[in-house]
Design a protein around this motif. Structure first.
Motif, PDB file in Angstrom:
ATOM      1  N   GLU B  23      -5.637  19.181  -1.474  1.00 14.42           N
ATOM      2  CA  GLU B  23      -6.005  18.407  -2.669  1.00 14.42           C
ATOM      3  C   GLU B  23      -6.170  16.934  -2.303  1.00 14.42           C
ATOM      4  N   ALA B  24      -5.248  16.428  -1.474  1.00 16.78           N
ATOM      5  CA  ALA B  24      -5.305  15.016  -1.094  1.00 16.78           C
ATOM      6  C   ALA B  24      -6.636  14.702  -0.398  1.00 16.78           C
ATOM      7  N   LYS B  25      -7.033  15.580   0.512  1.00 15.41           N
ATOM      8  CA  LYS B  25      -8.291  15.362   1.246  1.00 15.41           C
ATOM      9  C   LYS B  25      -9.494  15.457   0.305  1.00 15.41           C
ATOM     10  N   GLU B  26      -9.400  16.419  -0.605  1.00 16.16           N
ATOM     11  CA  GLU B  26     -10.528  16.610  -1.532  1.00 16.16           C
ATOM     12  C   GLU B  26     -10.689  15.394  -2.426  1.00 16.16           C
ATOM     13  N   ARG B  27      -9.577  14.892  -2.907  1.00 19.96           N
ATOM     14  CA  ARG B  27      -9.678  13.726  -3.785  1.00 19.96           C
ATOM     15  C   ARG B  27     -10.099  12.477  -3.011  1.00 19.96           C
ATOM     16  N   GLN B  28      -9.747  12.450  -1.772  1.00 26.71           N
ATOM     17  CA  GLN B  28     -10.223  11.331  -0.922  1.00 26.71           C
ATOM     18  C   GLN B  28     -11.744  11.402  -0.818  1.00 26.71           C
ATOM     19  N   LYS B  39      -3.904   4.232   1.594  1.00 30.63           N
ATOM     20  CA  LYS B  39      -3.275   3.717   2.824  1.00 30.63           C
ATOM     21  C   LYS B  39      -3.336   2.199   2.752  1.00 30.63           C
ATOM     22  N   VAL B  40      -2.334   1.559   3.300  1.00 33.07           N
ATOM     23  CA  VAL B  40      -2.335   0.087   3.347  1.00 33.07           C
ATOM     24  C   VAL B  40      -3.508  -0.376   4.197  1.00 33.07           C
ATOM     25  N   GLY B  41      -4.219  -1.371   3.697  1.00 39.40           N
ATOM     26  CA  GLY B  41      -5.327  -1.942   4.439  1.00 39.40           C
ATOM     27  C   GLY B  41      -6.615  -1.145   4.329  1.00 39.40           C
ATOM     28  N   THR B  42      -6.619  -0.126   3.514  1.00 41.98           N
ATOM     29  CA  THR B  42      -7.814   0.711   3.397  1.00 41.98           C
ATOM     30  C   THR B  42      -8.963  -0.045   2.714  1.00 41.98           C
ATOM     31  N   ASP B  43     -10.170   0.416   2.976  1.00 37.53           N
ATOM     32  CA  ASP B  43     -11.334  -0.163   2.321  1.00 37.53           C
ATOM     33  C   ASP B  43     -11.390   0.381   0.897  1.00 37.53           C
ATOM     34  N   VAL B  49      -6.526   8.291   1.980  1.00 38.22           N
ATOM     35  CA  VAL B  49      -5.259   8.709   1.371  1.00 38.22           C
ATOM     36  C   VAL B  49      -4.104   8.517   2.349  1.00 38.22           C
ATOM     37  N   ASN B  50      -2.972   8.083   1.794  1.00 38.88           N
ATOM     38  CA  ASN B  50      -1.711   8.134   2.526  1.00 38.88           C
ATOM     39  C   ASN B  50      -1.030   9.409   2.031  1.00 38.88           C
ATOM     40  N   ALA B  51      -1.055  10.453   2.877  1.00 39.92           N
ATOM     41  CA  ALA B  51      -0.592  11.773   2.443  1.00 39.92           C
ATOM     42  C   ALA B  51       0.861  11.753   1.968  1.00 39.92           C
ATOM     43  N   ALA B  52       1.639  10.814   2.519  1.00 40.74           N
ATOM     44  CA  ALA B  52       3.058  10.765   2.142  1.00 40.74           C
ATOM     45  C   ALA B  52       3.250  10.241   0.728  1.00 40.74           C
ATOM     46  N   ALA B  99       4.803  -0.726   1.174  1.00 42.00           N
ATOM     47  CA  ALA B  99       4.141   0.475   1.707  1.00 42.00           C
ATOM     48  C   ALA B  99       2.850   0.813   0.968  1.00 42.00           C
ATOM     49  N   TYR B 100       2.539   0.082  -0.067  1.00 44.62           N
ATOM     50  CA  TYR B 100       1.380   0.411  -0.905  1.00 44.62           C
ATOM     51  C   TYR B 100       0.229  -0.576  -0.685  1.00 44.62           C
ATOM     52  N   ALA B 101      -0.968  -0.077  -0.892  1.00 48.45           N
ATOM     53  CA  ALA B 101      -2.163  -0.873  -0.633  1.00 48.45           C
ATOM     54  C   ALA B 101      -2.310  -2.028  -1.626  1.00 48.45           C
ATOM     55  N   MET B 102      -2.012  -1.755  -2.896  1.00 51.38           N
ATOM     56  CA  MET B 102      -2.133  -2.785  -3.925  1.00 51.38           C
ATOM     57  C   MET B 102      -0.734  -3.304  -4.250  1.00 51.38           C
ATOM     58  N   GLN B 103      -0.643  -4.600  -4.511  1.00 55.72           N
ATOM     59  CA  GLN B 103       0.655  -5.187  -4.809  1.00 55.72           C
ATOM     60  C   GLN B 103       0.777  -5.665  -6.246  1.00 55.72           C
ATOM     61  N   LYS B 104      -0.375  -6.120  -6.797  1.00 55.43           N
ATOM     62  CA  LYS B 104      -0.317  -6.628  -8.180  1.00 55.43           C
ATOM     63  C   LYS B 104      -0.897  -5.558  -9.110  1.00 55.43           C
ATOM     64  N   VAL B 105       0.003  -4.887  -9.814  1.00 54.23           N
ATOM     65  CA  VAL B 105      -0.453  -3.824 -10.710  1.00 54.23           C
ATOM     66  C   VAL B 105       0.231  -4.023 -12.058  1.00 54.23           C
ATOM     67  N   PRO B 106      -0.552  -4.208 -13.121  1.00 57.08           N
ATOM     68  CA  PRO B 106       0.088  -4.354 -14.444  1.00 57.08           C
ATOM     69  C   PRO B 106       0.698  -3.032 -14.896  1.00 57.08           C
ATOM     70  N   TYR B 107       1.654  -3.131 -15.790  1.00 57.06           N
ATOM     71  CA  TYR B 107       2.390  -1.921 -16.187  1.00 57.06           C
ATOM     72  C   TYR B 107       1.483  -0.880 -16.811  1.00 57.06           C
ATOM     73  N   ILE B 108       0.458  -1.298 -17.527  1.00 58.72           N
ATOM     74  CA  ILE B 108      -0.412  -0.308 -18.167  1.00 58.72           C
ATOM     75  C   ILE B 108      -1.008   0.642 -17.117  1.00 58.72           C
ATOM     76  N   GLU B 109      -1.270   0.114 -15.934  1.00 59.83           N
ATOM     77  CA  GLU B 109      -1.837   0.965 -14.881  1.00 59.83           C
ATOM     78  C   GLU B 109      -0.746   1.824 -14.236  1.00 59.83           C
TER      79      GLU B 109
END
Lengths: 410, 399
Positions: B23-28, B39-43, B49-52, B99-109
């Protein structure tokens, strides 16, 4: 009077366990002589000396056909269906038993509609068949409930059948007794299913048809009218229409035979809360006579203005009132108790002041008493007194700046 | 891993991870990854996907859909997923993790992601019923989901968000009702199972097999959940509440935690707003959230009663501190705003509690004419028009 037992020979027949042929013959005779009550005594296994199907010695015959042939041209079909239902019950086939009961009921109602005049003699067996179908549906639903699947499925199916019958009977001006009884069955089912909102349209339809024909429901057989007024009154309780509830339930209580203590108690379980809300307190004798201990201390609390006792007893019996559907009605009595408490404090403070007593009283004694009785703080006390003034239970006004309650001189 | 659609046997999940690699690969590939799975630093135009970090996405369940055991998480894995979501993602808006690619995420997201993924956990559990129903993980997951949705109701109600996503209270309440129904059913099934076991034990003279002798899990939070359900129904769907209460057993109704809720409901329904607001003020955070749907209505009605019973010919006043406490406001600003909205003037005076007086106007004055609670209908208000925002009392409890 039309439903009173008459023939002693028929009564004797009803008591003796008959053979199948004799049963059918008795049915035919009773139907032809329009003895409705004896018909029920003949066919109700619980009344007729515990007649069981095996005593009827079916001998491999098709009971439905046999009953239809031997029960007479006019009503034999209904008898045949009923005998088949008894067979299904004896074989432990609950679903088939219910299906046959419903078919028998529909058939009997159709015969009732086609009968000349009021057909009043047919209503005892109509009532009996409705009761039997309801009990069969309840047993099936209870069995399903234990499988943790959705409950009341069979009761809902029965409701659909009763709705059909109701629509048919609604058009028959001379068949009011059956019409009102089917209405009672629907009301009972709607209360059980928690579909109170469905009751309104039903009661409106019955009221309209009765008004249209100038018919008085109090003229119906007591078994039907008392039941109808009970459910009508109960519905008024649920919709907080207290005056109408009082009227209907009081009529039901006054017209319910005194020997039917259980039914009278059921009526009182709804009538007493109405009366309490309308300011009428039941006597201790009445409450004890009908085993209504649940109300004894609550009535005392109202009389004395004892909020703590009221709160304690309401908490103790909350589950009972919730199950009955009268919890909110009873909880609204709290302000009645608070009013009594306020009056008592007012009286005591003025008594202590003697000749110097004025109508402008400090709020502090009220705060102390309300805190003692109900754990209220100063703000809650002010809110309660404001509410009592707003409701008109207390005449006066509340000055927050000066911390005074100014009571009206009267 | 044959699905019940083919052989009728109950489904038993086999997936031990939070998401299958497939599923992870398919959604990627189809660009359906969430930012919390990158994944951190991804385009970000073609995220990897970071499978973990991947968690199974919600898919609508249906009776004729073919499910593979290998795609359905085990019961334990569902709870591990829940634990991960609640410990790592729930507070991401205020506590981002490196460990996450994005750092600023509002709570609604954050909410949007968690709503989807927690729903997915519930679906995996439902697919494995009736076996899963009395499992501890089933109860823990649903209780956790209910608390999460209630917290989100508070965090997102009345909030202005720069995000394109907006919180819909109705959808939030729908998620709550979708959680409550299976949860209450699970409690009921557990009780019936325990009763059946005790009857069996009695018949067997107290000797049960190893499996049967194992005690069923009883949630220590069951009564608290019942409390929340009653108060949520009171706040948001009161027409069905009496019927709901009538179906509860006497044991549940008489439990102090539940009896508290029925008393609160009775207080609100019988116009005892003083008691309602006192309880609202003193209640724990989640209980207050459950009550919050009708808090403003209770406030305006309590205010209405005060305003209709003071000596109007001469006017009256009371301290802002008193009104603030009485109407259960968590801040003076909130109290001032509410009073101003309802046409009541506040006069500053440092000598008085709260630093101001709330003036109850003289009859016939301009202030009296401007106060809708005084000049308007003599009937108790049936709604409160004060704009919905974060309730200061809830904010105070949360902080």
């Amino acid at each position: 009077a039309a439903l009173e037992p008459a023939c002693s020979a028929a009564a004797a027949m009803a008591r003796a366990p008959p053979s199948l042929g004799a049963l059918c013959a008795a049915f035919r005779r009773l139907a032809e002589s329009e003895e409705g009550v004896q018909l029920v005594h003949l066919l109700d296994p619980l009344r007729s000396g515990k007649v069981l199907l095996r005593d009827l010695h079916p001998g491999g015959r098709n009971l439905e056909e046999f009953g239809a042939q031997q029960g007479g041209e006019a009503y034999g079909q209904a008898l045949g269906l009923y005998l088949a239902c008894l067979q299904a019950k004896a074989d432990g086939e609950g679903v088939r038993e219910l299906e046959l009961l419903c078919t028998c009921l529909k058939t009997w109602v159709q015969m009732y509609i086609e009968a000349e005049g009021t057909g009043l003699w047919m209503t005892p067996w109509l009532i009996f068949l409705c009761n039997a179908a309801r009990m069969a549906a309840t047993q099936l639903d209870q069995a399903k409930r234990s499988e943790a699947t959705s409950s009341d499925a069979y009761l809902k199916k029965l409701v659909e059948i009763h709705r059909e019958l109701f629509q048919k009977l609604n058009k028959e001006r001379t068949k009011r007794a059956g019409h009102v009884w089917v209405c009672c069955e629907l009301l009972r089912a709607y209360f059980k299913l928690g579909q109170i909102s469905q009751c309104s349209f039903l009661l409106t339809a019955v009221s309209q048809s009765l008004n249209r024909d100038g018919f008085n429901p109090t003229e119906l057989p007591k078994a039907i009218s008392v039941t109808f007024f009970y459910y009508w009154g109960k519905h008024c309780v649920f919709t907080h229409n207290l005056r109408d509830a009082d009227e209907k339930l009081t009529w039901a209580f006054n017209n319910c035979p005194s020997k039917c203590k259980g039914n009278r108690r059921k009526i009182l379980l709804y009538l007493v809360p109405c009366k309490l809300r309308l300011g009428v307190l039941p006597t201790p004798d009445l409450l004890h006579a009908y085993d209504l201990a649940i109300f004894v201390d609550i009535v005392r609390a109202i009389r004395e203005g004892n909020v703590r006792l009221f709160a304690e007893k309401m908490e103790e019996h909350a589950a009972d009132f919730i199950k009955m559907g009268t919890y909110l009605i009873m909880m609204k009595l709290k302000f009645t108790v608070l009013r009594s408490l306020t009056r008592n404090v007012h009286r005591e403070v003025r008594r202590q002041k003697g000749d110097n007593a004025a109508h402008k009283l400090d709020i502090q004694p009220f705060e102390s008493v309300f805190s003692w009785q109900d754990g209220c703080d100063a703000d809650e006390t002010a809110c309660i007194i404001s509410n009592l003034i707003y409701q008109g239970a207390v005449k006066g006004y509340l000055s927050h700046e000066h911390r005074k309650i100014v009571f009206a001189k009267d | 891993g044959v699905s019940p659609a083919f052989d009728g046997a109950p489904l038993v999940g086999e997936l031990e991870g939070m998401c299958s690699l497939e599923e992870a690969k398919e959604r990627q590939m189809t660009r359906q990854l969430d930012k919390f799975e990158w994944k951190v630093g991804t385009d970000i135009r073609h995220p990897e996907v970071n499978a973990a970090l991947a968690t199974k996405k919600y898919q609508r369940s249906s009776a004729d859909k073919a499910y593979r055991s290998s795609d359905v998480r085990t019961v334990d894995s569902c709870w591990r997923t829940m634990e991960y979501l609640m410990t790592e993602i729930l507070d991401f808006d205020v506590n981002p993790k490196p460990a996450y690619a994005m750092q600023k995420v509002p709570y609604i997201e954050v909410y949007s992601y968690l709503r989807d993924r927690t729903r997915s956990c519930r679906v995996d559990l439902h697919l494995q019923q009736p076996r899963s129903t009395t499992h501890r993980c089933f109860l823990d997951t649903h209780e956790c989901c209910l608390r999460f949705e209630m917290l989100s109701l508070f965090l997102l109600t009345g909030g202005s968000s720069s995000s394109t996503e907006k919180y819909d209270v109705k959808l939030g309440l729908k998620a709550i009702s979708q959680t409550i129904e299976p949860l209450l059913n699970a409690y009921q099934v557990a009780k019936e199972k325990a009763l059946a076991k005790s009857i069996l034990a009695e018949c067997m003279g107290g000797l049960l097999g190893e499996e049967d002798a194992e005690e069923e899990y009883v949630s220590p939070f069951e009564m608290a959940m019942h409390r929340y359900v009653i108060l949520l129904l009171m706040s948001f769907s009161s027409e069905g509440l009496l019927q709901h209460l009538a179906k509860l057993s006497r044991d549940i109704l008489s439990h102090p935690l539940v009896s508290f809720a029925t008393q609160v409901f009775a207080a609100f329904s019988t116009d005892d707003y003083g008691m309602f607001l006192r309880v609202y003020r003193q209640a724990d955070f989640l209980t207050a959230v459950a009550m919050s749907g009708v808090a403003d209505l209770a406030r305006v009605r309590a205010l209405f009663l005060l305003v209709r019973t003071y000596p109007q010919p001469v006017g009256d006043k009371l301290s802002l501190a008193r009104i603030q406490t009485f109407l259960a406001f968590g801040s003076a600003e909130h109290a001032r705003g509410f009073l101003a909205f309802h046409g009541l003037r506040v006069q500053d005076d440092p000598a008085v509690g709260g630093g101001a007086w709330v003036l109850l106007p003289k009859k016939g004055s301009a202030d009296a004419a401007a106060c809708p609670l005084l000049a308007g209908s003599a009937k108790m208000p049936d709604k409160c028009e004060y704009p919905q925002s974060a309730d200061s009392m809830l904010v105070a409890k949360f902080e």
